[in-house]
Design a protein around this motif. Structure first.
Motif, PDB file in Angstrom:
ATOM      1  N   VAL A 128      -6.854  -0.774  15.904  1.00  0.00           N
ATOM      2  CA  VAL A 128      -6.466  -2.160  15.632  1.00  0.00           C
ATOM      3  C   VAL A 128      -5.006  -3.051  16.887  1.00  0.00           C
ATOM      4  N   ARG A 129      -5.237  -3.937  16.342  1.00  0.00           N
ATOM      5  CA  ARG A 129      -4.007  -4.691  17.218  1.00  0.00           C
ATOM      6  C   ARG A 129      -2.722  -4.138  16.758  1.00  0.00           C
ATOM      7  N   GLY A 130      -1.091  -4.277  17.420  1.00  0.00           N
ATOM      8  CA  GLY A 130      -0.370  -4.069  17.061  1.00  0.00           C
ATOM      9  C   GLY A 130       0.502  -5.081  15.765  1.00  0.00           C
ATOM     10  N   CYS A 131      -0.149  -6.299  16.102  1.00  0.00           N
ATOM     11  CA  CYS A 131       0.922  -6.821  15.153  1.00  0.00           C
ATOM     12  C   CYS A 131      -0.176  -7.109  13.658  1.00  0.00           C
ATOM     13  N   GLU A 132      -1.295  -6.046  13.522  1.00  0.00           N
ATOM     14  CA  GLU A 132      -1.730  -5.537  12.585  1.00  0.00           C
ATOM     15  C   GLU A 132      -2.380  -4.517  11.780  1.00  0.00           C
ATOM     16  N   LYS A 133      -0.640  -3.785  11.840  1.00  0.00           N
ATOM     17  CA  LYS A 133      -0.242  -2.423  12.004  1.00  0.00           C
ATOM     18  C   LYS A 133      -0.050  -2.011  10.166  1.00  0.00           C
ATOM     19  N   VAL A 134       0.899  -3.081  10.227  1.00  0.00           N
ATOM     20  CA  VAL A 134       1.931  -2.626   8.745  1.00  0.00           C
ATOM     21  C   VAL A 134       0.658  -3.145   7.591  1.00  0.00           C
ATOM     22  N   LEU A 135      -0.365  -3.948   7.708  1.00  0.00           N
ATOM     23  CA  LEU A 135      -1.024  -4.646   7.039  1.00  0.00           C
ATOM     24  C   LEU A 135      -2.051  -3.361   6.913  1.00  0.00           C
ATOM     25  N   GLU A 136      -2.550  -2.811   7.903  1.00  0.00           N
ATOM     26  CA  GLU A 136      -3.213  -2.151   7.545  1.00  0.00           C
ATOM     27  C   GLU A 136      -2.798  -0.564   6.887  1.00  0.00           C
ATOM     28  N   LEU A 137      -1.392  -0.249   6.991  1.00  0.00           N
ATOM     29  CA  LEU A 137      -1.092   0.960   6.556  1.00  0.00           C
ATOM     30  C   LEU A 137      -0.471   0.647   4.795  1.00  0.00           C
ATOM     31  N   HIS A 138      -0.535  -0.990   5.090  1.00  0.00           N
ATOM     32  CA  HIS A 138       0.631  -1.180   3.749  1.00  0.00           C
ATOM     33  C   HIS A 138      -1.132  -0.662   2.315  1.00  0.00           C
ATOM     34  N   GLN A 139      -2.334  -0.996   2.980  1.00  0.00           N
ATOM     35  CA  GLN A 139      -3.615  -0.952   2.491  1.00  0.00           C
ATOM     36  C   GLN A 139      -3.823   0.686   1.851  1.00  0.00           C
ATOM     37  N   ALA A 140      -3.746   1.052   3.025  1.00  0.00           N
ATOM     38  CA  ALA A 140      -3.969   2.818   3.018  1.00  0.00           C
ATOM     39  C   ALA A 140      -3.235   2.942   1.861  1.00  0.00           C
ATOM     40  N   LEU A 141      -1.734   3.583   2.079  1.00  0.00           N
ATOM     41  CA  LEU A 141      -1.162   3.506   0.868  1.00  0.00           C
ATOM     42  C   LEU A 141      -0.706   2.853  -0.359  1.00  0.00           C
ATOM     43  N   LYS A 142      -1.603   1.536  -0.280  1.00  0.00           N
ATOM     44  CA  LYS A 142      -1.781   1.178  -1.746  1.00  0.00           C
ATOM     45  C   LYS A 142      -3.097   2.002  -2.375  1.00  0.00           C
ATOM     46  N   GLU A 143      -4.356   2.417  -1.637  1.00  0.00           N
ATOM     47  CA  GLU A 143      -5.034   2.983  -1.865  1.00  0.00           C
ATOM     48  C   GLU A 143      -5.082   4.616  -2.328  1.00  0.00           C
ATOM     49  N   VAL A 144      -3.897   4.939  -2.197  1.00  0.00           N
ATOM     50  CA  VAL A 144      -3.726   6.717  -2.627  1.00  0.00           C
ATOM     51  C   VAL A 144      -2.176   6.516  -3.032  1.00  0.00           C
ATOM     52  N   GLU A 145      -2.495   5.652  -3.879  1.00  0.00           N
ATOM     53  CA  GLU A 145      -0.883   5.608  -4.218  1.00  0.00           C
ATOM     54  C   GLU A 145      -1.501   6.401  -6.415  1.00  0.00           C
ATOM     55  N   PRO A 146      -2.795   5.874  -6.699  1.00  0.00           N
ATOM     56  CA  PRO A 146      -2.877   6.719  -7.931  1.00  0.00           C
ATOM     57  C   PRO A 146      -2.894   8.062  -7.568  1.00  0.00           C
ATOM     58  N   GLU A 147      -3.320   8.429  -6.776  1.00  0.00           N
ATOM     59  CA  GLU A 147      -3.795  10.192  -6.234  1.00  0.00           C
ATOM     60  C   GLU A 147      -1.909  10.908  -6.900  1.00  0.00           C
ATOM     61  N   LYS A 148      -0.680  10.290  -6.342  1.00  0.00           N
ATOM     62  CA  LYS A 148       0.400  10.860  -6.136  1.00  0.00           C
ATOM     63  C   LYS A 148       0.666  11.671  -5.431  1.00  0.00           C
ATOM     64  N   LYS A 149       0.352  12.112  -4.334  1.00  0.00           N
ATOM     65  CA  LYS A 149       0.004  12.938  -3.124  1.00  0.00           C
ATOM     66  C   LYS A 149       1.404  12.507  -2.014  1.00  0.00           C
ATOM     67  N   GLY A 150       1.754  13.463  -1.231  1.00  0.00           N
ATOM     68  CA  GLY A 150       2.844  12.768  -0.414  1.00  0.00           C
ATOM     69  C   GLY A 150       1.721  12.828   1.036  1.00  0.00           C
ATOM     70  N   VAL A 151       2.515  11.507   1.340  1.00  0.00           N
ATOM     71  CA  VAL A 151       1.946  11.007   2.485  1.00  0.00           C
ATOM     72  C   VAL A 151       2.898  10.529   3.412  1.00  0.00           C
ATOM     73  N   LEU A 152       2.784  11.073   4.795  1.00  0.00           N
ATOM     74  CA  LEU A 152       3.479  11.254   6.326  1.00  0.00           C
ATOM     75  C   LEU A 152       3.035  10.681   7.341  1.00  0.00           C
ATOM     76  N   VAL A 153       3.792   9.028   7.564  1.00  0.00           N
ATOM     77  CA  VAL A 153       4.006   8.025   8.584  1.00  0.00           C
ATOM     78  C   VAL A 153       4.393   8.752   9.805  1.00  0.00           C
ATOM     79  N   PHE A 154       3.340   9.090  10.569  1.00  0.00           N
ATOM     80  CA  PHE A 154       4.374   9.420  12.385  1.00  0.00           C
ATOM     81  C   PHE A 154       4.786   8.372  13.440  1.00  0.00           C
ATOM     82  N   CYS A 155       5.310   7.945  13.768  1.00  0.00           N
ATOM     83  CA  CYS A 155       6.317   7.028  14.650  1.00  0.00           C
ATOM     84  C   CYS A 155       6.369   7.661  15.901  1.00  0.00           C
TER      85      CYS A 155
END
Length: 568
Positions: free
Chosen positions: A400-427
């Protein structure tokens, strides 16, 4: 106008060249056949005005052309790696898929889905390493071993009571719903109870903390029963690389040592000498959990006494032996009387047992430990799945392009939000953690941040709040990838791709841990060309079902007497 002979020669040579079966590469086809014609190798019938020249190729030449064509076709034949059933590798291009039932040959080169990822045309490509089993290997191995042992002995082999731990410890574990030891615990606990120095290298999440804490607390309890003097001395030190991990180990040690009245204290860096003094204002604890810098400050101020130390534990050894900590660690070990043999751990003046624990084999461990003990006394407990990709964890790699990573991350967070599980985002950098945090705030995503440049007062309690579920998203650097208990984590996102194989192993190990539910998912964004080589190493290891290349598998320069026990 070309002669008929020249035209026919050109037609034949072009046809052979188009079929890639031309036998000679040193000459062009036209020159080759002209030479052959002039030398008499090709016969020409007597042409007439209405009859073109006829070229006859010798039989031996025809056979040679056919052999070259067969060899060429065989070398470029594609081996089908997709069979009916589950997929091990799922790619955007179905030709790069690989079934679970397919096994690559020893000399067979895998066709990688990430082969062309250094090109800018590969953005949007992806491949997935699917999970192939439900239970973690450090649990399933115990079940297989129990089945081999028979049903009657299964219960004895799979309980902590069978490891000869005291009744109070077993009951404390049962009160926390911990009843069955993992593979690494079954191998490490008896060795430590016998008095050996131990190097334990096992996959992340396999229960290494309890593997060394349980025998330490058991033996300290035995010493309490045999003690004839009331003066309390510090008897065990656990060294860890971060304050967060120190707090976590302290919490587990206090819970396990509570039935015996053992005092456990913790000292970490970043708070000044005043806080370190306060930890010892009421005397020496039985167990001290500390970071190397804080312990050295305490030693220089003579706030601690290591003269009667019985256990020296170095946790997260691959980090503790890297250049940022190794000098501090060497100074601490030089002031510790480490036993050089099994006999020195017993008697009226016993020396300290050395325990080195990590998820990867630390580089330079042999050179440093040989200065403080005999490497022949060091028992190596090595996991069968050490340096392997965890087979119960799904892993996705997205170019993925660097400018698109935020949107991909936001989409991934929305998909797991109903599960109420923890998410670690590493930088990879603290600055990225801060910038990404501001961006997610604008998107309305609740989160917390944890990075090494934060003051100690700000860092305190952040990970505990994440563990308790007060917040579901934690942005962090690699300080959160070493040893921290993340049972509630269901998704790990490598926003920045890790810089080394070791970092990837530790980050991916935050999911699928012992005691957790499910295997979890690791999502990695691949942006830069320099990340692709590591991605290809990971994909190759997954396709071949081997460990990651380039990882240490043994102690460098070991003594011939070194005993090695591999977990089976």
């Amino acid at each position: 106008m070309h002669s008929a002979k020249t035209v026919c020669l050109r037609l034949v040579s072009e046809q052979l060249l188009r079929k890639n079966c031309y036998p000679s590469r040193s000459l062009s086809p036209l020159v080759y056949f002209q030479a052959l014609f002039s030398s008499g190798g090709v016969r020409q019938s007597s042409p007439t005005a209405s009859q073109p020249a006829v070229i006859r190729i010798p039989r031996h030449m025809q056979e040679r052309i056919e052999n070259v064509r067969q060899v060429k076709d065989k070398s470029f034949a594609k081996v089908p790696t997709v069979r009916p059933g589950r997929l091990l590798i799922k790619s955007k291009n179905p030709q790069h898929n690989q079934s679970v039932s397919y096994t690559l040959g020893k000399f067979e080169e895998p066709v990688l889905a990430s082969k062309g990822w250094k090109s800018s045309k590969s953005f949007g490509d992806y491949f997935i390493i699917n999970s192939t089993q439900d239970a973690p290997p450090f649990v399933s191995d115990c079940e297989e071993e129990s089945k081999k042992a028979g049903r009657e002995r299964a219960a004895q082999r799979r309980t902590f009571a069978s490891l000869h731990l005291c009744t109070e410890l077993v009951e404390t574990l049962q009160s926390q719903n911990i009843t069955h030891p993992t593979s690494v615990q079954m191998q490490t606990i008896p060795r430590l109870l016998q008095g050996h120095n131990v190097l334990c290298a096992a996959e992340t999440g396999s229960g290494k903390t309890l593997a060394y804490l349980l025998p330490v607390i058991h033996k300290l309890h035995e010493m309490q029963l045999e003690a004839v003097h009331s003066e309390q001395r510090m008897q065990a030190v656990v060294l860890v690389p971060s304050r967060e991990l120190a707090e976590q180990v302290t919490s587990v040690a206090r819970a396990m040592g509570q039935p015996f009245g053992l005092q456990v204290k913790v000292v970490g860096g970043g708070r000044g000498i005043g806080n370190i003094k306060a930890a010892f204002c009421h005397g020496q604890p039985h167990i001290l959990v500390a970071t190397p810098g804080a312990l050295l400050k305490a030693l220089w101020r003579r706030l601690v006494d290591l003269s009667e130390l019985r256990f020296m534990v170095v946790d997260e050894a691959d980090t503790m032996f890297d250049p940022s900590f190794v000098n501090l660690l060497e100074k601490i070990l030089s002031q510790t009387q480490v036993a050089a043999s099994l006999a020195e751990t017993a008697g009226p003046t016993p020396k300290a047992q050395l325990v080195v624990v990590g998820a990867t084999f630390p580089g330079g461990v042999g050179e440093l430990l040989s200065k403080v003990t005999d490497l022949g006394s060091l028992v190596t407990v090595k996991s069968r799945m050490l340096h392997y990709l965890m087979p119960h964890v799904k892993q996705t790699f997205l170019k993925v392009r660097g400018c698109e990573k935020v949107l991909e991350l936001h989409q991934a967070l929305k998909e797991v939000e109903p599960e109420k599980k923890g998410v670690l985002v590493f930088c990879n950098a603290a600055a990225t953690v801060n910038w990404l945090g501001y961006t997610l705030e604008e998107m309305g995503v609740r989160h917390m941040r944890l990075q090494g440049e934060m003051p100690a007062a700000m860092r305190e309690g952040i990970f505990q709040k994440f563990q308790k579920g007060h917040i579901d998203v934690l942005l962090c650097t690699d300080i959160a990838s070493r040893g921290l208990d993340t049972q509630r984590v269901g998704l790990v996102v490598n926003y920045d791709f890790p810089e080394s194989r070791t970092d990837y192993i530790h980050r991916a190990g935050r999911v699928g841990r012992a005691g957790g539910s499910g295997g979890g998912h690791v999502l990695s964004f691949v942006t830069h060309p320099w990340d692709v080589e590591l991605v290809q190493n990971i994909e190759t290891a997954a396709r071949r079902r081997t460990c990651l290349p380039g990882m240490n598998k043994e102690i460098h320069k070991p003594s011939p007497k070194t005993e090695s026990q591999e977990i089976k």
